[in-house]
Design an enzyme around this catalytic site. Sequence first.
Site, PDB file in Angstrom:
ATOM      1  N   LYS A 135       0.819  -1.199   0.000  1.00 48.12           N
ATOM      2  CA  LYS A 135       0.000   0.000   0.000  1.00 48.12           C
ATOM      3  C   LYS A 135       0.856   1.254   0.000  1.00 48.12           C
ATOM      4  CE  LYS A 135      -3.058  -1.402   2.896  1.00 48.12           C
ATOM      5  NZ  LYS A 135      -4.020  -1.530   3.962  1.00 48.12           N
TER       6      LYS A 135
HETATM    7  N1  GLU Z   1      -6.630  -3.129   8.144  1.00 48.82           N
HETATM    8  C1  GLU Z   1      -6.314  -4.382   7.502  1.00 48.82           C
HETATM    9  C2  GLU Z   1      -5.585  -4.108   6.201  1.00 48.82           C
HETATM   10  O1  GLU Z   1      -5.695  -3.024   5.668  1.00 48.82           O
HETATM   11  C3  GLU Z   1      -7.536  -5.219   7.215  1.00 48.82           C
HETATM   12  C4  GLU Z   1      -8.151  -5.740   8.442  1.00 48.82           C
HETATM   13  C5  GLU Z   1      -9.339  -6.646   8.255  1.00 48.82           C
HETATM   14  O2  GLU Z   1     -10.012  -6.583   7.212  1.00 48.82           O
HETATM   15  O3  GLU Z   1      -9.604  -7.382   9.179  1.00 48.82           O
HETATM   16  O4  GLU Z   1      -4.925  -4.992   5.713  1.00 48.82           O
END
Ligand code: GLU
Length: 315
Positions: A244
């Site tokens: 990301k």
């Molecule tokens: N915040 C996590 C991410 O961006 C995803 C968490 C989830 O979907 O449980 O990878």
Amino acid sequence: MKELSASQPQIVGRFAPSPTGPLHVGSLVAALGSYLMAKSAGGNWLLRMEDLDQPRVIPGIADDMLSTLDLLGFEWDGEVVYQSRRSEYYLAAAGALLERGLAYGCGCTRSEIAQIASAPHQDITVYPGICRNGLAPGKVERALRVKVCDEVITFEDGIMGRYTQQLTSACGDFVIQRADGPFAYHLAVVVDDAAAGVNQVVRGSDLLSSTPRQMYLQRIFEYTVPVYYHLPLVTGEGGAKLSKRDNAVSLKAGRDLEKEGGTLLLAALRFLGQQPPSELTGASPREILQWALPSFDPTAVPSNAGPFEQPHSQK
Ligand code: GLU
């Protein structure tokens, strides 16, 4: 759209990105997959910013994510939840674990753990339980860990099938509050999903191996265990994981989402095993989602990732 019978609870799904970098095609697949899985079943789709790890959060990215999702035609239900504003709930959950003797303060440094730990999994170090029965003299509490048990946790993933893990051999007692302060993802995600009534979790399969830890906490807190669907991961050149933080793969990089968002959505739909008709070529994001909602076939989502045919900018 499928009819929900009166006895079935309403589906509540969510998309929970971490604002540590702009949305990329991998996040688009997770957003679209979770959106369609919940909305095509007549459910709600919530949005949560997982911004607990403040040093990694990039200012402005959460708003950028919201505007990107909006440009792509996604409509979320209710207010966006920010984990950074919910510490009191994580504190209460951690306190309850401590009170029940299910959590303990750990004084180990990373290097101490690495020296002793065995590591059967590449990315996870198994905590060998050094501080489980109290801190050794002179050791200062750094993090909070939850005690795990020997039991094997098994669940049926809606896409990946049966998944089994024994926490003691996969990770050992795991961290719920980090040495530098913030509560850990596993605790926050479980507390937040339960608070919001989430009963369907659709996310990338990089989190499949985290699910047993989350189910373990759900069981301790007697929360409803959601149904899980782990989506195939979009990979970069040569199968490498997309990052990301890599601006080169931001959805907006070199692309006018107003004009090209539809093409991206079509690519994401195909990646999810759906077959949008060729007449949708050139359609707007909203038109494409209008087709996708009643047409979505969850059983067509593959467990193995095919290529993401990333459309290139017209410029
Ligand atoms: N915040 C996590 C991410 O961006 C995803 C968490 C989830 O979907 O449980 O990878």
